[in-house]
Design a protein around this motif. Structure first.
Motif, PDB file in Angstrom:
ATOM      1  N   GLU A 210       0.833  -1.202   0.000  1.00 46.01           N
ATOM      2  CA  GLU A 210       0.000   0.000   0.000  1.00 46.01           C
ATOM      3  C   GLU A 210       0.869   1.254   0.000  1.00 46.01           C
ATOM      4  N   TRP A 211       1.896   1.255   0.815  1.00 42.31           N
ATOM      5  CA  TRP A 211       2.825   2.394   0.885  1.00 42.31           C
ATOM      6  C   TRP A 211       3.536   2.604  -0.445  1.00 42.31           C
ATOM      7  N   LEU A 212       3.986   1.514  -1.056  1.00 46.97           N
ATOM      8  CA  LEU A 212       4.721   1.617  -2.313  1.00 46.97           C
ATOM      9  C   LEU A 212       3.831   2.133  -3.438  1.00 46.97           C
ATOM     10  N   ALA A 213       2.589   1.683  -3.477  1.00 47.41           N
ATOM     11  CA  ALA A 213       1.685   2.059  -4.564  1.00 47.41           C
ATOM     12  C   ALA A 213       1.383   3.553  -4.572  1.00 47.41           C
ATOM     13  N   GLU A 214       1.543   4.223  -3.448  1.00 52.58           N
ATOM     14  CA  GLU A 214       1.255   5.658  -3.384  1.00 52.58           C
ATOM     15  C   GLU A 214       2.243   6.484  -4.208  1.00 52.58           C
ATOM     16  N   ASP A 215       3.508   6.051  -4.270  1.00 51.80           N
ATOM     17  CA  ASP A 215       4.532   6.800  -5.014  1.00 51.80           C
ATOM     18  C   ASP A 215       5.690   5.860  -5.327  1.00 51.80           C
ATOM     19  N   PRO A 216       5.512   4.965  -6.315  1.00 50.93           N
ATOM     20  CA  PRO A 216       6.529   3.933  -6.562  1.00 50.93           C
ATOM     21  C   PRO A 216       7.915   4.482  -6.863  1.00 50.93           C
ATOM     22  N   LEU A 217       8.016   5.484  -7.717  1.00 52.18           N
ATOM     23  CA  LEU A 217       9.342   5.945  -8.114  1.00 52.18           C
ATOM     24  C   LEU A 217      10.117   6.559  -6.951  1.00 52.18           C
ATOM     25  N   ALA A 218       9.432   7.301  -6.102  1.00 52.19           N
ATOM     26  CA  ALA A 218      10.113   7.922  -4.963  1.00 52.19           C
ATOM     27  C   ALA A 218      10.543   6.881  -3.940  1.00 52.19           C
ATOM     28  N   ARG A 219       9.799   5.774  -3.840  1.00 55.81           N
ATOM     29  CA  ARG A 219      10.044   4.808  -2.775  1.00 55.81           C
ATOM     30  C   ARG A 219      10.814   3.572  -3.223  1.00 55.81           C
ATOM     31  N   LEU A 220      11.048   3.434  -4.531  1.00 55.58           N
ATOM     32  CA  LEU A 220      11.849   2.313  -5.008  1.00 55.58           C
ATOM     33  C   LEU A 220      13.318   2.720  -5.038  1.00 55.58           C
ATOM     34  N   SER A 221      13.860   2.880  -3.846  1.00 53.47           N
ATOM     35  CA  SER A 221      15.270   3.233  -3.704  1.00 53.47           C
ATOM     36  C   SER A 221      15.752   2.785  -2.339  1.00 53.47           C
ATOM     37  N   LEU A 222      17.059   2.580  -2.241  1.00 52.59           N
ATOM     38  CA  LEU A 222      17.682   2.223  -0.974  1.00 52.59           C
ATOM     39  C   LEU A 222      18.693   3.310  -0.613  1.00 52.59           C
ATOM     40  N   PRO A 223      18.641   3.837   0.591  1.00 45.51           N
ATOM     41  CA  PRO A 223      19.539   4.925   0.982  1.00 45.51           C
ATOM     42  C   PRO A 223      21.007   4.549   0.786  1.00 45.51           C
ATOM     43  N   GLY A 224      21.756   5.466   0.178  1.00 47.02           N
ATOM     44  CA  GLY A 224      23.187   5.263   0.009  1.00 47.02           C
ATOM     45  C   GLY A 224      23.580   4.304  -1.096  1.00 47.02           C
ATOM     46  N   SER A 225      22.615   3.856  -1.912  1.00 43.19           N
ATOM     47  CA  SER A 225      22.910   2.900  -2.988  1.00 43.19           C
ATOM     48  C   SER A 225      22.325   3.413  -4.298  1.00 43.19           C
ATOM     49  N   PRO A 226      23.060   4.274  -5.030  1.00 44.21           N
ATOM     50  CA  PRO A 226      22.516   4.849  -6.261  1.00 44.21           C
ATOM     51  C   PRO A 226      22.104   3.802  -7.285  1.00 44.21           C
ATOM     52  N   HIS A 227      22.853   2.678  -7.353  1.00 48.84           N
ATOM     53  CA  HIS A 227      22.517   1.637  -8.317  1.00 48.84           C
ATOM     54  C   HIS A 227      21.256   0.879  -7.921  1.00 48.84           C
ATOM     55  N   MET A 228      20.779   1.119  -6.688  1.00 38.06           N
ATOM     56  CA  MET A 228      19.529   0.513  -6.227  1.00 38.06           C
ATOM     57  C   MET A 228      18.462   1.583  -6.043  1.00 38.06           C
ATOM     58  N   SER A 229      18.455   2.542  -6.914  1.00 39.56           N
ATOM     59  CA  SER A 229      17.421   3.570  -6.982  1.00 39.56           C
ATOM     60  C   SER A 229      16.871   3.567  -8.397  1.00 39.56           C
ATOM     61  N   ARG A 231      14.798   5.530  -9.867  1.00 37.83           N
ATOM     62  CA  ARG A 231      14.818   6.842 -10.495  1.00 37.83           C
ATOM     63  C   ARG A 231      16.221   7.191 -11.012  1.00 37.83           C
ATOM     64  N   GLN A 232      17.258   6.899 -10.237  1.00 38.01           N
ATOM     65  CA  GLN A 232      18.606   7.226 -10.676  1.00 38.01           C
ATOM     66  C   GLN A 232      19.047   6.356 -11.846  1.00 38.01           C
ATOM     67  N   VAL A 233      18.623   5.094 -11.852  1.00 39.84           N
ATOM     68  CA  VAL A 233      18.939   4.229 -12.981  1.00 39.84           C
ATOM     69  C   VAL A 233      18.287   4.769 -14.256  1.00 39.84           C
ATOM     70  N   LEU A 234      17.036   5.219 -14.141  1.00 43.85           N
ATOM     71  CA  LEU A 234      16.348   5.767 -15.309  1.00 43.85           C
ATOM     72  C   LEU A 234      16.925   7.130 -15.705  1.00 43.85           C
ATOM     73  N   ASP A 235      17.375   7.911 -14.726  1.00 44.42           N
ATOM     74  CA  ASP A 235      18.067   9.156 -15.053  1.00 44.42           C
ATOM     75  C   ASP A 235      19.289   8.874 -15.921  1.00 44.42           C
TER      76      ASP A 235
END
Length: 321
Positions: A210-229, A231-235
């Motif tokens: 439920e939390w993820l569905a509210e804003d998937p792109l903002a929440r599909l990331s792990l702090p301190g791991s750019p390769h696990m974000s 949004r950053q991968v798509l950037d």
């Protein structure tokens, strides 16, 4: 040394048909051998993981070893064709020095980056990963292409079960499926969300979905791991496009909701049909659109969300290219 032994993939799941096809091509089973195999697809589709997994399964057919060379340096600078050949020669010696070798060439940008190596190393079979289709490579050198899309629903469920444990997923099977849907069955998204859940063992899958569905792109990331974000991968993927193709991608994603035919794209972009067809083909080659021609093009749901997040008055139709 940039050429390293292919690292294993812990708990690889799914992609059974693709794995069997790759292994068959690399080892020559059933007469369908190919010295060069390209694994292509959108960012985050698990191309590198599949290539590494297939390389390990094909190990007995390569007595000279299995090695990986990342074609883009950590700072984002691609290796030149000369650097690629020099690195391989330094690591493996001259051709035929150690028997048949399998090279995983990871994140190839274009055919010219690897053709000089492949033309001069008959002892090498290459498993190439790229966001691009690399049709020019196949045309010039021969080979076979495996295009990756999102996981099937059962494969997404299998990935969640393997990562989180059967007991946790079996306790909330409907929530697990909702979580996979919220990730749009995108492999990187699923890996990110399972890593988050593993660090929060008391978090219910239903609450996470439920939390993820509210804003998937903002929440599909792990702090301190750019390769696990995501949004950053798509950037990074957007940054590899020229300006016209980038603007076309953003506009198509922001202002369409389903399939896109070339004529519809031309009206949206304000361009002649031939120019639009060229742009759509370039986006498909870059892994940012699927299918077409002659049928319609499609954009993955998470890519569409990403494009809509960039929608603003400053995003204008590309000029004629």
């Amino acid at each position: 040394m940039l050429v390293v032994p292919v690292p294993p993939v812990p708990a690889f799941t799914g992609r059974r048909a693709e794995t069997a096809a790759l292994s068959g091509r690399l080892t020559g089973r059933e007469g369908h051998d190919a010295a060069t195999v390209v694994v292509s697809g959108a960012p985050g589709m698990g191309k590198t993981a599949l290539a590494r997994h297939a390389a390990h399964l094909a190990g007995d057919g390569f007595p000279g070893g299995r090695y990986l060379l990342r074609m883009v340096r950590p700072e984002g600078v691609p290796l030149t064709a000369g650097e690629v050949t020099a690195e391989v020669t330094a690591a493996l010696g001259p051709p035929h020095a150690r028997g048949r070798v399998l090279l995983v060439l990871d994140d190839v940008l274009d055919a010219d980056q690897v053709l000089p190596l492949l033309h001069t190393r008959p002892d090498v079979s290459a498993l190439v990963t790229s966001r691009r289709g690399l049709a020019g490579l196949i045309a010039a050198h021969g080979g076979w292409v495996q295009r990756l899309g999102p996981l099937a629903e059962d494969e997404s469920y299998e990935l969640l079960t393997a990562a989180l444990g059967g007991e946790r997923v079996a306790g909330e099977p409907d929530a697990a499926r909702a979580l996979a849907d919220a990730c749009c069955h995108h492999p990187l998204a699923l890996r990110i969300v399972t890593a988050r859940l593993l660090t929060r063992p008391a978090l219910r899958l239903a609450d996470c979905a439920e939390w993820l569905a509210e804003d998937p792109l903002a929440r599909l990331s792990l702090p301190g791991s750019p390769h696990m974000s995501l949004r950053q991968v798509l950037d990074g993927a957007l940054g590899r496009l020229d300006g016209g193709a980038a603007r076309a991608f953003l506009r198509i994603g922001a202002h369409t909701s389903g399939d896109v035919h070339a004529a519809e794209g031309a009206a949206l972009l304000g361009l002649p049909l031939p120019d639009t067809e060229d742009l759509l083909e370039r986006l498909a080659d870059a892994g940012l659109l699927e299918e077409g021609p002659p049928g319609p093009y499609r954009m993955h749901d998470l890519l569409r969300l990403y494009a809509r997040g960039h929608d603003s008055p400053s995003v204008r139709p590309p000029q004629k290219v």
